[in-house]
Design a protein around this motif. Structure first.
Motif, mmCIF file in Angstrom:
data_model
loop_
_atom_site.group_PDB
_atom_site.id
_atom_site.type_symbol
_atom_site.label_atom_id
_atom_site.label_comp_id
_atom_site.label_asym_id
_atom_site.label_seq_id
_atom_site.Cartn_x
_atom_site.Cartn_y
_atom_site.Cartn_z
ATOM 1 N N UNK A 26 35.257 47.036 30.394
ATOM 2 C CA UNK A 26 35.006 47.000 28.955
ATOM 3 C C UNK A 26 35.512 48.286 28.296
ATOM 4 N N UNK A 27 35.310 49.397 28.955
ATOM 5 C CA UNK A 27 35.785 50.675 28.426
ATOM 6 C C UNK A 27 37.309 50.685 28.316
ATOM 7 N N UNK A 28 37.984 50.147 29.328
ATOM 8 C CA UNK A 28 39.449 50.083 29.307
ATOM 9 C C UNK A 28 39.941 49.154 28.197
ATOM 10 N N UNK A 29 39.272 48.016 28.035
ATOM 11 C CA UNK A 29 39.651 47.063 26.976
ATOM 12 C C UNK A 29 39.449 47.697 25.607
ATOM 13 N N UNK A 30 38.323 48.371 25.428
ATOM 14 C CA UNK A 30 38.021 49.002 24.143
ATOM 15 C C UNK A 30 38.974 50.150 23.825
ATOM 16 N N UNK A 31 39.631 50.677 24.862
ATOM 17 C CA UNK A 31 40.603 51.761 24.652
ATOM 18 C C UNK A 31 42.005 51.207 24.403
ATOM 19 N N UNK A 32 42.086 49.903 24.094
ATOM 20 C CA UNK A 32 43.352 49.238 23.739
ATOM 21 C C UNK A 32 44.353 49.179 24.889
ATOM 22 N N UNK A 33 43.846 49.080 26.100
ATOM 23 C CA UNK A 33 44.730 48.834 27.236
ATOM 24 C C UNK A 33 44.967 47.330 27.364
ATOM 25 N N UNK A 34 46.181 46.947 27.728
ATOM 26 C CA UNK A 34 46.500 45.532 27.867
ATOM 27 C C UNK A 34 45.977 44.994 29.196
ATOM 28 N N UNK A 35 45.777 43.683 29.243
ATOM 29 C CA UNK A 35 45.276 43.061 30.471
ATOM 30 C C UNK A 35 46.235 43.264 31.642
ATOM 31 N N UNK A 36 47.556 43.044 31.479
ATOM 32 C CA UNK A 36 48.460 43.277 32.611
ATOM 33 C C UNK A 36 48.398 44.714 33.135
ATOM 34 N N UNK A 37 48.306 45.682 32.216
ATOM 35 C CA UNK A 37 48.235 47.086 32.625
ATOM 36 C C UNK A 37 46.953 47.357 33.405
ATOM 37 N N UNK A 38 45.837 46.864 32.890
ATOM 38 C CA UNK A 38 44.557 47.070 33.580
ATOM 39 C C UNK A 38 44.594 46.439 34.964
ATOM 40 N N UNK A 47 37.780 47.663 40.297
ATOM 41 C CA UNK A 47 37.431 47.058 41.587
ATOM 42 C C UNK A 47 38.379 45.915 41.921
ATOM 43 N N UNK A 48 39.621 46.026 41.447
ATOM 44 C CA UNK A 48 40.693 45.051 41.727
ATOM 45 C C UNK A 48 40.403 43.656 41.167
ATOM 46 N N UNK A 49 39.901 43.595 39.943
ATOM 47 C CA UNK A 49 39.733 42.302 39.280
ATOM 48 C C UNK A 49 41.131 41.791 38.913
ATOM 49 N N UNK A 50 41.421 40.509 39.224
ATOM 50 C CA UNK A 50 42.763 39.991 38.930
ATOM 51 C C UNK A 50 42.915 39.688 37.442
ATOM 52 N N UNK A 51 44.169 39.454 37.044
ATOM 53 C CA UNK A 51 44.463 39.313 35.617
ATOM 54 C C UNK A 51 43.779 38.107 34.978
ATOM 55 N N UNK A 52 43.678 36.976 35.691
ATOM 56 C CA UNK A 52 43.049 35.804 35.100
ATOM 57 C C UNK A 52 41.558 36.042 34.856
ATOM 58 N N UNK A 539 53.554 57.320 23.151
ATOM 59 C CA UNK A 539 52.997 57.545 24.493
ATOM 60 C C UNK A 539 52.098 56.412 24.984
ATOM 61 N N UNK A 540 51.278 55.826 24.096
ATOM 62 C CA UNK A 540 50.378 54.751 24.520
ATOM 63 C C UNK A 540 51.171 53.512 24.917
ATOM 64 N N UNK A 541 52.143 53.137 24.083
ATOM 65 C CA UNK A 541 52.976 51.977 24.397
ATOM 66 C C UNK A 541 53.768 52.236 25.677
ATOM 67 N N UNK A 542 54.266 53.463 25.857
ATOM 68 C CA UNK A 542 55.005 53.813 27.077
ATOM 69 C C UNK A 542 54.117 53.651 28.305
ATOM 70 N N UNK A 543 52.886 54.132 28.202
ATOM 71 C CA UNK A 543 51.950 54.007 29.324
ATOM 72 C C UNK A 543 51.763 52.546 29.712
ATOM 73 N N UNK A 544 51.646 51.668 28.700
ATOM 74 C CA UNK A 544 51.375 50.260 28.963
ATOM 75 C C UNK A 544 52.587 49.521 29.537
ATOM 76 N N UNK A 545 53.792 49.851 29.052
ATOM 77 C CA UNK A 545 54.961 49.041 29.399
ATOM 78 C C UNK A 545 55.835 49.579 30.517
ATOM 79 N N UNK A 546 55.838 50.889 30.735
ATOM 80 C CA UNK A 546 56.840 51.505 31.612
ATOM 81 C C UNK A 546 56.900 50.888 33.006
ATOM 82 N N UNK A 547 55.756 50.615 33.599
ATOM 83 C CA UNK A 547 55.743 50.106 34.969
ATOM 84 C C UNK A 547 56.298 48.706 35.119
#
Length: 714
Positions: A26-38, A47-52, A539-547
């Motif tokens: 929830x903290x990661x989601x609230x920090x505007x991180x995308x699901x694929x990135x998380x 704890x390795x929750x899958x994307x679905x 920087x935020x968009x770079x963090x999310x997309x670069x990988x």
């Protein structure tokens, strides 16, 4: 804060997760991180929750937060009205659905003018309260006191009629009434459909599609989602009349136990008001609620099936390193041709008229010249109009020339949508619509994911009833699937289209266009770090997309892997370790990284630039063709699953018309499945037995039960 803790606790229980997993997620989601990135780069935190599961958790989080917001809105409104009691406050706190909250609020909700509100305006509220308390000894004598000609109450009958309307609405608005009526209707009610006059007189041929529903009845609690969607469509098109048959007598008896006391003076009056309340107010409202609930549930089920089908379609293995001759079949305007090289570049286009000319020699000559000139190894034929006739010509050509080329029928659903789109015009401004479609057919064979992202998922031709359901919910779900697939595969930063780039985590359509503009102005990207020079890509968009972006031949080889730039130092340090590299826990501790992240890094180092689709079974290519007339009962063939729906799977067996394997014919040896997706998925190559062929209706019935590869008809 307390509400958030309650939500986290609830989510942990519903998704069988630990509290810390949900808190971190929830903290990661609230920090505007995308699901694929998380899902990919924050495995230690989740704890390795899958994307679905992350998407499902995010959806549920949004619902629960909306629920809490609505509870607070209702609580505030009731406070302002002076109606909030400890009992109502406790009921709101205990409510677990939005429906329960609305039931609680219903009696206090501002209403449009009703018979009850008009009776209240005539001053009959106190009389209704006295009667509802059921303590009067003389009903008519009390009613006389409320006669007032100026207010329109000219007789005691008028007074009692108005009081009855007020009581009817009061009962109908009571949460206990709604709950009882809803639950009893859901548990023992039936949904029925009957043929309409329109079906019988105006369009009997079109109405025949719904023939099984012309006199249909099924318990509400058992009806399958696809039947709900079919009935809804039939009703919307005017061919069916649909109703919910509730256990009226049982519901009224239950309501009497709740609301009526054994006072002889008011008994008959109260019973009459209660029956009016149920039949006029509660029953229609509950029917609407249940129809809406059934539809919503059916749509959710259909969306899940659609999403799974879409995922399998997008993740079909690409046909790499082949020059493809794509054919968009047609009659009057001819078959449009496009040769695309291994990278998808268009080498040549043309038109042949093999489907309307008796002499196919010139068409075959053109095809052979193009095959020889460009060393074509696969012909991709669209499955639309004239596909069958085109396929016959192609097979004759391959036999006559002893060519080693093979062909495949490609589902062209959505190709025409792309061809007529602004994007299609931008990509190929000098091509007509049909030629663009031919190019799309060839490219979707070479790389299904890269080509299909250019098309609205609803137009791809999989799933069921997709145009009838909540379009916003469908689009959200399907966009999530496309996003997951794109990010799982990775995207070549130097060749990707804006359509493909816009599905990369953190890349908006505007940023995608800026990436393309930067590429055109400065040449190919040489490193991921250059992304930070792209407009609006901070920087935020770079963090999310670069990988998720790959650069083949980059200065740093890690730029062509799924290793995130934040982990480059870890990857480089790992490569320098010369001793035992199998003890991940020890190495992870030494490098200051989590074990899941280290495991992913090692996997990428072992197979840099790995495409997960390459590990899937290859597509089924053909060199011969059958007609429906060639099929006989008992014949065993090999085919490809093209679509999976609630009641079965459609399989392409090479006769242009897909055959249906009913759910009852999918699994053998006593294995029971609730849904076809438990056993098959789009792209699966399966062996099937022909059960029946109806040439007139163009229907082929197939079975997969206990069919072996050794049974395939030569």
């Amino acid at each position: 804060m307390s509400a958030n803790k309650d939500i986290i606790k609830k989510l942990a229980g519903e998704f069988d997760l630990k509290l810390w997993q949900v808190e971190n997620t929830v903290e990661l989601i609230d920090a505007d991180n995308t699901i694929p990135f998380i899902a990919r780069y924050r495995k230690e935190q989740t704890g390795e929750i899958d994307d679905q599961k992350l998407r499902d958790l995010n959806d549920r989080l949004e619902y629960l937060r909306n629920l809490e917001d609505r509870k607070q809105q209702v609580r505030n409104t009731l406070t302002e009205q002076g109606n909030l009691t400890d009992e109502l406050s406790a009921a709101l706190t205990a409510a677990v659905t939005l429906t329960e909250v609305e039931d609680i609020y219903r009696p206090f909700k501002p209403k449009r003018r009703t018979r009850a509100t008009m009776a209240m305006e005539k001053g009959l509220g106190p009389l209704a309260d006295l009667i509802f308390a059921q303590e009067l000894t003389n009903l008519k004598a009390e009613a006389v006191k409320y006669i007032d000609a100026e207010k329109g109450v000219n007789s005691k009958a008028d007074a009692l009629a108005g009081a009855s309307d007020i009581i009817a609405e009061k009962i109908s608005d009571d949460p206990a009434c709604r709950t009882m009526a809803r639950e009893m209707t859901q548990n023992t009610g039936k949904i029925t459909s009957r043929v309409s006059k329109k079906a019988a007189t105006e369009n009997p041929d079109n109405a025949a599609v719904y023939e099984m529903y012309f006199d249909y009845s099924e318990p509400v609690k058992h009806i399958a989602g696809h039947r709900i969607l079919a009935i809804n469509r039939g009703e919307n098109e005017g061919y069916l009349k649909v109703n919910i048959e509730a256990p009226e007598d049982k519901i009224i008896a239950g309501l009497k136990r709740l609301f009526i006391k054994s006072n002889p003076a008011t008994l008959n009056f109260m019973q009459s008001a209660l029956e009016d309340s149920y039949k006029r107010l509660t029953a229609p409202a509950v029917e609407r609620e249940i129809r809406s609930m059934l539809t919503e549930k059916a749509e959710e089920g259909a969306i899940i099936v659609f999403a799974k089908n879409l995922r399998q379609l997008l993740m079909q293995p690409p046909v790499k390193d082949h020059v493809v001759l794509a054919i968009d079949p047609g009659f009057r305007t001819g078959c449009k041709l496009a040769v695309v090289d291994e990278t998808g570049k268009v080498l040549e286009t043309g038109v042949i008229f093999c489907t309307i000319s008796k002499d196919t020699t010139p068409s075959k000559r053109t095809l052979k010249q193009m095959i020889d000139r460009h060393k074509v190894s696969i012909l991709a034929i669209g499955n639309g109009t004239a596909s069958r006739e085109t396929e016959l010509v192609v097979v004759e050509l391959l036999k006559e020339t002893d060519s080693k080329a093979q062909y495949i029928i490609v589902n062209e659903a959505g190709a025409s949508v792309y061809s007529a789109s602004k994007l299609g015009a931008e990509e190929f401004p000098d091509f007509d619509v049909a030629l663009r479609s031919a190019v799309s057919i060839g490219r979707r064979l070479q790389d299904p994911l890269a080509e299909l992202v250019k098309i609205d998922p609803k137009s791809i031709g999989i799933g069921q009833y997709q145009h009838d359901m909540n379009q916003k919910r469908l689009s959200t779900a399907l966009s999530g699937v496309v996003e997951t697939c794109v990010n799982n595969v990775g995207v070549d930063l130097n060749t990707a289209s804006p359509s493909l780039l816009s599905y990369v985590a953190g890349v908006s359509p505007a940023i995608a266009k800026n990436i393309l503009a930067f590429r055109e102005e400065n040449g190919k990207f040489k490193s991921r770090a250059q992304l930070l020079k792209v407009g609006k890509l901070g920087p935020k968009a770079f963090e999310q997309c670069a990988g998720f972006l790959r650069i083949p031949g980059a200065e740093n080889p890690l730029d062509n892997t799924a290793v995130h730039p934040e982990s480059y130092k870890v990857a480089e340090s790992y490569l320098k370790i010369s001793d035992d590299k199998t003890d991940y826990e020890t190495i992870a501790e030494r490098l200051g990284v989590g074990v899941p992240t280290l495991r992913d890094i090692v996997q990428e180092l072992e197979k840099p630039g790995r495409d997960p689709r390459d590990e899937l079974p290859p597509v089924l290519l053909r060199s011969d063709v059958l007609a429906m007339e060639d099929l006989t009962e008992g014949m065993v063939l090999t085919g490809t699953v093209r679509n999976v729906i609630d009641f079965g799977a459609f399989v392409d067996i090479g006769v242009h018309q897909d055959g249906l394997v009913h759910i009852s014919q999918i699994s053998g040896q006593g294995r029971f499945i609730k849904h076809p997706l438990e056993a098959v998925q789009i792209g699966d190559v399966v062996n099937v037995k022909v059960l029946s062929v109806d040439i007139k209706k163009k229907r082929i019935s197939l079975s997969m039960r206990d069919v072996k590869s050794t049974d395939v008809t030569p």
